[in-house]
Design a protein around this motif. Structure first.
Motif, PDB file in Angstrom:
ATOM      1  N   THR A 186     -13.168   1.037  -0.292  1.00  0.00           N
ATOM      2  CA  THR A 186     -14.011   1.592   0.780  1.00  0.00           C
ATOM      3  C   THR A 186     -15.502   1.450   0.444  1.00  0.00           C
ATOM      4  O   THR A 186     -15.887   1.401  -0.725  1.00  0.00           O
ATOM      5  CB  THR A 186     -13.671   3.073   1.007  1.00  0.00           C
ATOM      6  N   PRO A 187     -16.330   1.434   1.479  1.00  0.00           N
ATOM      7  CA  PRO A 187     -17.781   1.307   1.297  1.00  0.00           C
ATOM      8  C   PRO A 187     -18.455   2.678   1.258  1.00  0.00           C
ATOM      9  O   PRO A 187     -17.790   3.701   1.434  1.00  0.00           O
ATOM     10  CB  PRO A 187     -18.192   0.553   2.559  1.00  0.00           C
TER      11      PRO A 187
ATOM     12  N   LYS B 297     -10.213   3.001  -4.196  1.00  0.00           N
ATOM     13  CA  LYS B 297     -11.397   2.603  -4.964  1.00  0.00           C
ATOM     14  C   LYS B 297     -12.624   2.758  -4.070  1.00  0.00           C
ATOM     15  O   LYS B 297     -12.920   1.911  -3.232  1.00  0.00           O
ATOM     16  CB  LYS B 297     -11.294   1.156  -5.450  1.00  0.00           C
ATOM     17  N   PRO B 298     -13.332   3.872  -4.241  1.00  0.00           N
ATOM     18  CA  PRO B 298     -14.513   4.091  -3.403  1.00  0.00           C
ATOM     19  C   PRO B 298     -15.700   3.284  -3.910  1.00  0.00           C
ATOM     20  O   PRO B 298     -15.669   2.738  -5.012  1.00  0.00           O
ATOM     21  CB  PRO B 298     -14.776   5.591  -3.589  1.00  0.00           C
ATOM     22  N   ALA B 299     -16.750   3.257  -3.112  1.00  0.00           N
ATOM     23  CA  ALA B 299     -17.974   2.583  -3.548  1.00  0.00           C
ATOM     24  C   ALA B 299     -18.619   3.388  -4.676  1.00  0.00           C
ATOM     25  O   ALA B 299     -18.500   4.619  -4.721  1.00  0.00           O
ATOM     26  CB  ALA B 299     -18.937   2.453  -2.377  1.00  0.00           C
TER      27      ALA B 299
ATOM     28  N   THR C 198     -16.762  -3.827 -11.130  1.00  0.00           N
ATOM     29  CA  THR C 198     -15.783  -3.739 -10.046  1.00  0.00           C
ATOM     30  C   THR C 198     -14.968  -5.016  -9.865  1.00  0.00           C
ATOM     31  O   THR C 198     -13.732  -4.987  -9.927  1.00  0.00           O
ATOM     32  CB  THR C 198     -16.508  -3.457  -8.705  1.00  0.00           C
ATOM     33  N   GLY C 199     -15.688  -6.119  -9.629  1.00  0.00           N
ATOM     34  CA  GLY C 199     -15.013  -7.358  -9.222  1.00  0.00           C
ATOM     35  C   GLY C 199     -13.905  -7.801 -10.163  1.00  0.00           C
ATOM     36  O   GLY C 199     -12.750  -7.959  -9.746  1.00  0.00           O
TER      37      GLY C 199
ATOM     38  N   VAL D 206     -10.899  -5.274 -10.204  1.00  0.00           N
ATOM     39  CA  VAL D 206     -10.128  -5.322  -8.952  1.00  0.00           C
ATOM     40  C   VAL D 206      -9.277  -6.590  -8.929  1.00  0.00           C
ATOM     41  O   VAL D 206      -8.103  -6.564  -8.543  1.00  0.00           O
ATOM     42  CB  VAL D 206     -11.056  -5.235  -7.716  1.00  0.00           C
TER      43      VAL D 206
ATOM     44  N   PHE E 126      -9.418  -3.399   2.906  1.00  0.00           N
ATOM     45  CA  PHE E 126     -10.807  -3.440   2.439  1.00  0.00           C
ATOM     46  C   PHE E 126     -11.758  -3.210   3.602  1.00  0.00           C
ATOM     47  O   PHE E 126     -11.601  -3.799   4.666  1.00  0.00           O
ATOM     48  CB  PHE E 126     -11.077  -4.824   1.818  1.00  0.00           C
TER      49      PHE E 126
END
Ligand code: ADP
Length: 475
Positions: A148-149, A174-176, A208-209, A212, A226
């Motif tokens: 989420t953003p 997985k939040p921002a 993050t990247g 994930v 997403f």
């Protein structure tokens, strides 16, 4: 206020295994609210393990039980709505009314999907040849990773958690990085009402990247939902290809607003303000470009500018402020840079046009004489900036409105028949006619073109988390 700032894995709150924390910053004064646990790769793998271990029993839990858990979470969020809103104000910077609006909208996804959980249907019929019975069952797709953003830290999470849990999927949220506290609060609510361990997990990986990507490489993960930028969405779709993972994507928008010659100006200005200024313009549905017919152009600009000039800008905890901070100084600077680029391209600032001191604030702004095709009409502004382009022919307005790779949201103001005719011509997953807000948990939210894949909310939302299984029986 007691804030959860840890990971939630397998029913337990825990710090990251590396012991590190990252700062969560209040963008209205740039102070640090707290340090949030950094999830390591091992923590994220543990979350996948926990979700995978809980999947079978959660899928076998009676729909009524899943429904009542979601309903209970909705009730708690209703009782605690001001706490819920305050957390969002603090970490996101939004105004109090935007935060209350989001809190109320977000919890409705739990209520709606509590109602949908008990209405998952299948199919049973005789084949055309008469040789078999076709039985179609709908089963949960499995472990779901929900990313989420920061702009709607609550609603984007409940819009995914609601249908996933209703369908019988276990989840990893997985939040921002900017807004983990709202996510942790909601996960805490789900835990408090009795959602079993492993069914909801919360991780905040750094970096993050790469982490994930490793989660998506785990065969147990069968779903990615997403919401975020198109650029990251494309990258995640590529990663999903490797494991043939089902992906729902809510990506960027570049919403046009078409004000037709027959529009009621009062309605158009009221709707335009909502479409532009809700959430300070930080919304993928936010009006990004206004195409206003020549006959109404000057009056529209004058009235919009007068309203925007009066906006009270400041910290959201002061409930009278109408426009809060952007989420960070770098987001504010992006907006400032876009405005400068538009001005360099010939646009004129009618009101606003400046960053403000003290926090990540930017004035409510209106630009006229914007050139269609300039960078600001092609970029998601994500800030309180109204850009106005004049048109003479409706066909030209439709052409300009559709002249984008995005297709999430569009707005039309005009005499209803004509407005609906234009709405049908717009390449957009959603169109608002003579109104400034469309979002509703009972309606399908999503885009066409490069704005995304799949729909959230409505009757379709739960199907993103279900797979059909066909069983052939003898006739
Ligand atoms: P925004 O403009 O809203 O920050 P992003 O697409 O950058 O949009 O972020 C949306 C979400 O995607 C956030 O939770 C962010 O941490 C996450 N994210 C960013 N980059 C990646 C990536 N390479 N892989 C997975 N998730 C990512």
């Amino acid at each position: 206020m007691d804030l959860r700032a840890d990971l939630f894995i397998d029913g337990q709150w825990r710090p990251g295994s590396g012991g590190e924390r990252f700062d969560v910053v209040d963008p209205s004064d740039l102070s640090t609210i707290t340090g949030f646990a950094v999830a390591t790769e091992a923590d994220c793998m543990a979350a996948v393990d926990a979700a995978a271990a809980a999947q079978e029993s959660w899928a076998a839990t009676a729909p009524r039980t899943r429904s009542e858990l979601l309903r209970a979470a909705y009730e708690v969020l209703t009782d605690e709505v001001e706490t819920f809103a305050e957390i969002m104000v603090r970490e996101n910077g939004k105004s109090w009314s935007d935060a209350m609006g989001e809190a109320n909208y977000a919890k409705e996804f739990f209520r709606w999907f509590a109602e949908e959980a008990v209405r998952i249907s299948g199919d049973y019929r005789l084949s055309p040849a008469g040789d078999k019975r076709i039985v179609v069952d709908r089963a949960p797709i499995g472990v779901s990773l929900l990313i989420t953003p920061w702009n709607f830290p609550a609603a984007m999470a409940t819009r995914k958690l609601g249908p996933a849990l209703a369908a019988g999927c276990t989840t990893i949220l997985k939040p921002a990085r900017e807004t983990p506290l709202t996510a942790a609060y909601m996960v805490d609510v789900l835990d408090r009402v009795g959602v079993p361990k492993g069914v909801v997990n919360l991780v905040t990986p750094v970096p993050t990247g790469p982490i994930v990507a490793k989660m998506l490489a785990r065969p147990e993960v069968r779903k990615l939902s997403f919401t975020g930028s198109t650029e990251v969405g494309r990258e995640l779709l590529r990663q999903c290809a490797d494991g043939v993972i089902s992906a729902s994507m809510e990506l960027g928008g570049n919403a046009p607003v078409v004000v037709l010659p027959g529009a009621d100006l009062d309605l158009a200005v009221e709707g335009a303000l909502l479409a532009k200024m809700r959430n300070g313009g930080s919304a993928c549905t936010a009006a990004n470009r206004f195409y206003v017919h020549s006959s109404l152009h000057d009056a529209f600009v004058e009235r919009m500018a007068a309203q925007l000039a009066d906006y009270r800008v400041g910290p959201g905890l002061d409930r009278d402020n109408q426009l809060g901070a952007l989420v960070s100084v770098s987001e504010r600077d992006k907006v400032a840079e876009l405005v400068d680029s538009a001005v360099a391209d010939g646009a004129e600032v009618v009101t606003g046009g400046h960053a403000m001191e003290g926090g990540a604030f930017y004035e409510a702004t209106l630009l006229q004489g914007v050139r269609h095709g300039s960078r600001i009409t092609e970029t998601e502004i994500f800030g309180p900036v109204t850009t106005v382009v004049r048109f003479d022919e409706v066909d030209e307005a439709v052409r300009m409105a559709n002249d984008t790779e995005f297709g999430l949201m569009a707005y039309v103001f005009g005499e209803e028949r004509e407005a609906v005719a234009v709405a049908r011509r717009l390449e957009s997953g959603m169109v608002a006619v003579n109104r400034g807000v469309v979002s509703d948990p009972a309606a399908p939210f999503g885009g066409v073109k490069q704005s995304g894949l799949g729909r959230e909310g409505g009757f379709d939302g739960i199907h993103e988390y279900l797979e059909e299984k066909y069983i052939a029986l003898t006739a």
